[in-house]
Design an enzyme around this catalytic site. Structure first.
Site, short mmCIF file in Angstrom:
data_model
loop_
_atom_site.label_atom_id
_atom_site.label_comp_id
_atom_site.label_asym_id
_atom_site.label_seq_id
_atom_site.Cartn_x
_atom_site.Cartn_y
_atom_site.Cartn_z
N HIS A 228 0.83 -1.20 0.00
CA HIS A 228 0.00 0.00 0.00
C HIS A 228 0.87 1.25 0.00
CE1 HIS A 228 -2.80 -3.10 1.16
NE2 HIS A 228 -3.77 -2.27 0.81
N PRO A 229 0.42 2.30 -0.69
CA PRO A 229 1.20 3.53 -0.74
C PRO A 229 1.03 4.36 0.53
CG PRO A 229 -0.84 3.84 -1.94
CD PRO A 229 -0.80 2.39 -1.49
N SER B 165 -6.18 4.45 -5.62
CA SER B 165 -5.57 5.23 -4.54
C SER B 165 -5.47 6.71 -4.91
CB SER B 165 -4.19 4.69 -4.18
OG SER B 165 -4.31 3.44 -3.56
N GLU C 79 -8.93 8.25 -4.58
CA GLU C 79 -9.35 8.31 -3.18
C GLU C 79 -8.59 9.41 -2.43
OE1 GLU C 79 -10.41 3.55 -3.24
OE2 GLU C 79 -8.54 4.21 -2.35
N ILE D 23 -2.36 2.75 6.67
CA ILE D 23 -3.44 2.40 5.74
C ILE D 23 -4.74 2.92 6.34
CG2 ILE D 23 -4.68 0.53 4.60
CD1 ILE D 23 -2.05 -1.15 4.97
N ALA E 190 -8.87 4.18 5.15
CA ALA E 190 -9.93 4.38 4.16
C ALA E 190 -10.27 5.86 4.15
CB ALA E 190 -11.16 3.54 4.51
N VAL E 191 -9.76 6.57 3.18
CA VAL E 191 -9.88 8.03 3.17
C VAL E 191 -11.20 8.53 2.61
CG1 VAL E 191 -7.39 8.36 3.10
CG2 VAL E 191 -8.68 8.34 0.96
#
Length: 165
Positions: free
Chosen positions: A68-69, A81, A84, A117, A119-120
């Site tokens: 994940h970034p 991503s 988001e 990480i 959830a934005v």
């Protein structure tokens, strides 16, 4: 949007092509979940995909998390991503805010061994910053569980955007 019945009728290559980007840089999740067709619902598909992750040994799970970034990165990241993070305003940080996020991301990575990480979707940069600061107080065990919870949210949003029902 794709009908669930169409997803169930896909061969493995088509399935991975359609769903392989749902989990960040991990098309193997869709590849493995394909064997559990037919899915009775989108949530059933999501649970099958999540189970592929939950069954990983801890070392592989942390390696998966590292796919994940960082949030608020200026590096090239996946299409999901990018959208988001833009939706949360993370592409519009001031130089000072960017520096603060970069430092906090490094601290988080040093502490836990994988990126923050979150959830934005539906959040703004202030809420994300607050979550990052709060989660830096977690233990590794707590944060490993929270990272999985966040991935479940992220991927649920992505599947809802892609598959009807």
């Amino acid at each position: 949007m794709i009908q669930l019945s169409a997803v169930n009728d896909m061969n493995q290559k088509e399935f991975v092509l359609a769903l392989g980007t749902i989990f960040e840089n991990s098309p193997w999740v869709a590849e493995a979940a394909w064997a559990f067709r037919p899915f009775q619902s989108r949530s059933g598909l999501h649970e099958a995909m999540l189970q592929m992750i939950k069954d990983l040994p801890e070392a592989r799970l942390h390696a998966f998390y590292r796919m994940h970034p960082d949030l608020a990165t200026r590096l090239s990241i996946g299409e999901y991503s990018t959208r988001e993070q833009q939706g949360a305003g993370l592409d519009q940080l001031s130089p000072e805010e960017f520096a603060e996020f970069a430092a906090a991301n490094r601290h988080y990575m040093e502490k836990f061994g994988f990126p923050f990480i979150h959830a934005v979707r539906g959040s703004n940069k202030t809420e994300i910053w607050s979550a990052l600061q709060q989660r830096l107080t977690h233990s590794l065990e707590e944060e490993t569980k929270e990272a999985m919870n966040q991935i479940a949210k992220i991927t649920s949003f992505r599947l809802a955007d892609l598959i009807e029902g």
